[in-house]
Design a protein around this motif. Structure first.
Motif, PDB file in Angstrom:
ATOM      1  N   ASP A  32       0.921  -1.120   0.014  1.00 30.82           N
ATOM      2  CA  ASP A  32       0.067  -0.219   0.031  1.00 30.82           C
ATOM      3  C   ASP A  32       0.937   1.084   0.073  1.00 30.82           C
ATOM      4  O   ASP A  32       1.624   1.646   1.161  1.00 30.82           O
ATOM      5  CB  ASP A  32      -0.885   0.021   1.260  1.00 30.82           C
ATOM      6  CG  ASP A  32      -1.888   1.177   1.399  1.00 30.82           C
ATOM      7  OD1 ASP A  32      -1.810   2.121   0.246  1.00 30.82           O
ATOM      8  OD2 ASP A  32      -2.520   1.554   2.079  1.00 30.82           O
ATOM      9  N   ARG A  33       0.778   2.011  -1.032  1.00 30.93           N
ATOM     10  CA  ARG A  33       1.756   3.191  -1.270  1.00 30.93           C
ATOM     11  C   ARG A  33       0.856   4.277  -1.292  1.00 30.93           C
ATOM     12  O   ARG A  33       1.405   5.443  -1.813  1.00 30.93           O
ATOM     13  CB  ARG A  33       2.470   3.328  -2.429  1.00 30.93           C
ATOM     14  CG  ARG A  33       3.518   2.133  -2.337  1.00 30.93           C
ATOM     15  CD  ARG A  33       4.533   2.208  -3.644  1.00 30.93           C
ATOM     16  NE  ARG A  33       5.506   1.315  -3.663  1.00 30.93           N
ATOM     17  CZ  ARG A  33       6.418   0.976  -4.539  1.00 30.93           C
ATOM     18  NH1 ARG A  33       6.365   1.990  -5.538  1.00 30.93           N
ATOM     19  NH2 ARG A  33       7.284   0.218  -4.399  1.00 30.93           N
ATOM     20  N   SER A  34      -0.323   4.502  -0.708  1.00 32.05           N
ATOM     21  CA  SER A  34      -1.288   5.720  -0.741  1.00 32.05           C
ATOM     22  C   SER A  34      -1.180   6.441   0.240  1.00 32.05           C
ATOM     23  O   SER A  34      -1.757   7.604   0.300  1.00 32.05           O
ATOM     24  CB  SER A  34      -2.909   5.036  -0.713  1.00 32.05           C
ATOM     25  OG  SER A  34      -3.189   4.454   0.429  1.00 32.05           O
ATOM     26  N   GLU A  36      -2.760   6.506   2.813  1.00 31.97           N
ATOM     27  CA  GLU A  36      -3.968   6.356   3.248  1.00 31.97           C
ATOM     28  C   GLU A  36      -4.997   7.757   3.610  1.00 31.97           C
ATOM     29  O   GLU A  36      -5.943   7.766   3.314  1.00 31.97           O
ATOM     30  CB  GLU A  36      -4.022   5.515   4.499  1.00 31.97           C
ATOM     31  CG  GLU A  36      -5.243   4.820   4.511  1.00 31.97           C
ATOM     32  CD  GLU A  36      -5.115   3.552   5.788  1.00 31.97           C
ATOM     33  OE1 GLU A  36      -6.167   3.086   6.483  1.00 31.97           O
ATOM     34  OE2 GLU A  36      -3.901   3.153   6.287  1.00 31.97           O
ATOM     35  N   ARG A  39      -5.881  13.170   0.142  1.00 31.62           N
ATOM     36  CA  ARG A  39      -4.902  14.160  -0.415  1.00 31.62           C
ATOM     37  C   ARG A  39      -5.141  15.529   0.044  1.00 31.62           C
ATOM     38  O   ARG A  39      -4.369  16.296  -0.074  1.00 31.62           O
ATOM     39  CB  ARG A  39      -5.014  14.069  -2.001  1.00 31.62           C
ATOM     40  CG  ARG A  39      -4.437  12.684  -2.463  1.00 31.62           C
ATOM     41  CD  ARG A  39      -4.728  12.677  -4.030  1.00 31.62           C
ATOM     42  NE  ARG A  39      -4.318  11.573  -4.433  1.00 31.62           N
ATOM     43  CZ  ARG A  39      -4.710  10.890  -5.462  1.00 31.62           C
ATOM     44  NH1 ARG A  39      -5.727  11.379  -5.956  1.00 31.62           N
ATOM     45  NH2 ARG A  39      -4.008   9.675  -5.837  1.00 31.62           N
ATOM     46  N   THR A  87       3.846   7.347  -5.174  1.00 38.63           N
ATOM     47  CA  THR A  87       2.516   6.668  -4.919  1.00 38.63           C
ATOM     48  C   THR A  87       1.941   6.455  -6.315  1.00 38.63           C
ATOM     49  O   THR A  87       1.297   5.467  -6.426  1.00 38.63           O
ATOM     50  CB  THR A  87       1.486   7.243  -4.244  1.00 38.63           C
ATOM     51  OG1 THR A  87       1.107   8.683  -4.608  1.00 38.63           O
ATOM     52  CG2 THR A  87       1.992   7.496  -2.701  1.00 38.63           C
ATOM     53  N   ARG A  88       2.357   7.030  -7.423  1.00 38.46           N
ATOM     54  CA  ARG A  88       1.842   6.640  -8.585  1.00 38.46           C
ATOM     55  C   ARG A  88       2.803   5.635  -9.537  1.00 38.46           C
ATOM     56  O   ARG A  88       2.519   5.389 -10.603  1.00 38.46           O
ATOM     57  CB  ARG A  88       1.512   8.000  -9.255  1.00 38.46           C
ATOM     58  CG  ARG A  88       0.507   8.872  -8.782  1.00 38.46           C
ATOM     59  CD  ARG A  88       0.339  10.167  -9.713  1.00 38.46           C
ATOM     60  NE  ARG A  88      -0.700  10.685  -8.993  1.00 38.46           N
ATOM     61  CZ  ARG A  88      -0.588  12.043  -8.119  1.00 38.46           C
ATOM     62  NH1 ARG A  88       0.707  12.192  -8.065  1.00 38.46           N
ATOM     63  NH2 ARG A  88      -1.569  12.784  -7.771  1.00 38.46           N
ATOM     64  N   GLN A  95      -5.126   0.001  -4.003  1.00 41.33           N
ATOM     65  CA  GLN A  95      -5.229   0.790  -2.635  1.00 41.33           C
ATOM     66  C   GLN A  95      -5.335   2.311  -3.309  1.00 41.33           C
ATOM     67  O   GLN A  95      -4.527   2.780  -3.912  1.00 41.33           O
ATOM     68  CB  GLN A  95      -4.132   0.481  -2.138  1.00 41.33           C
ATOM     69  CG  GLN A  95      -3.737  -0.741  -1.316  1.00 41.33           C
ATOM     70  CD  GLN A  95      -4.921  -1.058  -0.426  1.00 41.33           C
ATOM     71  OE1 GLN A  95      -5.569  -0.221   0.017  1.00 41.33           O
ATOM     72  NE2 GLN A  95      -5.103  -2.350  -0.270  1.00 41.33           N
ATOM     73  N   LYS A  96      -6.394   2.974  -2.581  1.00 44.12           N
ATOM     74  CA  LYS A  96      -6.447   4.304  -3.007  1.00 44.12           C
ATOM     75  C   LYS A  96      -6.411   5.026  -1.662  1.00 44.12           C
ATOM     76  O   LYS A  96      -6.785   4.512  -0.835  1.00 44.12           O
ATOM     77  CB  LYS A  96      -7.628   4.472  -3.826  1.00 44.12           C
ATOM     78  CG  LYS A  96      -7.935   3.717  -5.080  1.00 44.12           C
ATOM     79  CD  LYS A  96      -7.204   4.555  -6.222  1.00 44.12           C
ATOM     80  CE  LYS A  96      -7.623   4.027  -7.513  1.00 44.12           C
ATOM     81  NZ  LYS A  96      -6.701   4.477  -8.703  1.00 44.12           N
ATOM     82  N   ALA A  97      -6.026   6.450  -1.610  1.00 51.32           N
ATOM     83  CA  ALA A  97      -6.136   7.340  -0.600  1.00 51.32           C
ATOM     84  C   ALA A  97      -7.621   7.325  -0.516  1.00 51.32           C
ATOM     85  O   ALA A  97      -8.364   7.405  -1.091  1.00 51.32           O
ATOM     86  CB  ALA A  97      -5.432   8.552  -0.802  1.00 51.32           C
TER      87      ALA A  97
END
Length: 145
Positions: A32-34, A36, A39, A87-88, A95-97
């Motif tokens: 998970d690189r979002s 969390e 934004r 993150t992109r 996984q999305k923020a």
């Protein structure tokens, strides 16, 4: 010394190893690189930090401060832009923020336990807002002295 070695002589003494079979690589674990958090909260942090630089730059105008303020602004932008780019770069992990609405509704799990959404947003924005307030106080003090 190597010029005295003949290829045939080296080949006689060489040991040939059997071919090694390469096992298929297991699938990479999902990462998970979002980060969390929404934004919008990161945007508010950037705005507060850049506001700090802007308030000090406008309130304490000096030709000698132009380059340091530009460097500070560059580092603030880079400090948030590089992780945003990172993150992109990940393969689509699904996984999305969270959105602000999801954060307020569900809260977030932290290292010390569950945290309500509003509490997490306040914890995240306390320091940037205090730093901005500090810059405003410094400019007011400088203007009155």
């Amino acid at each position: 010394m190597s010029r005295y070695l003949v290829r045939e002589r080296i080949a006689q003494h060489a040991k040939i190893l059997p071919a090694i079979e390469v096992a298929p690589q297991p699938a990479l674990p999902e990462v998970d690189r979002s980060f969390e958090m929404p934004r919008a909260l990161y945007g508010a942090m950037v705005a507060a930090f850049l506001g700090f630089i802007g308030v000090l730059g406008i309130g304490l105008q000096s030709p000698g401060l132009v380059i340091p303020m530009a460097i500070f602004a560059f580092f603030i932008i880079a400090g948030f832009a590089v992780p945003a780019i990172w993150t992109r770069l990940a393969p689509d992990s699904g996984q999305k923020a969270m959105t602000v609405e999801q954060l307020m509704r569900r809260g977030i799990a932290t290292h010390t336990g569950r945290c309500e959404g509003l509490d997490a947003a306040v914890q995240m924005l306390v320091l940037p807002v205090l730093i901005l307030g500090w810059a405003i106080a410094i400019v007011i003090i400088a203007a009155t002295v």
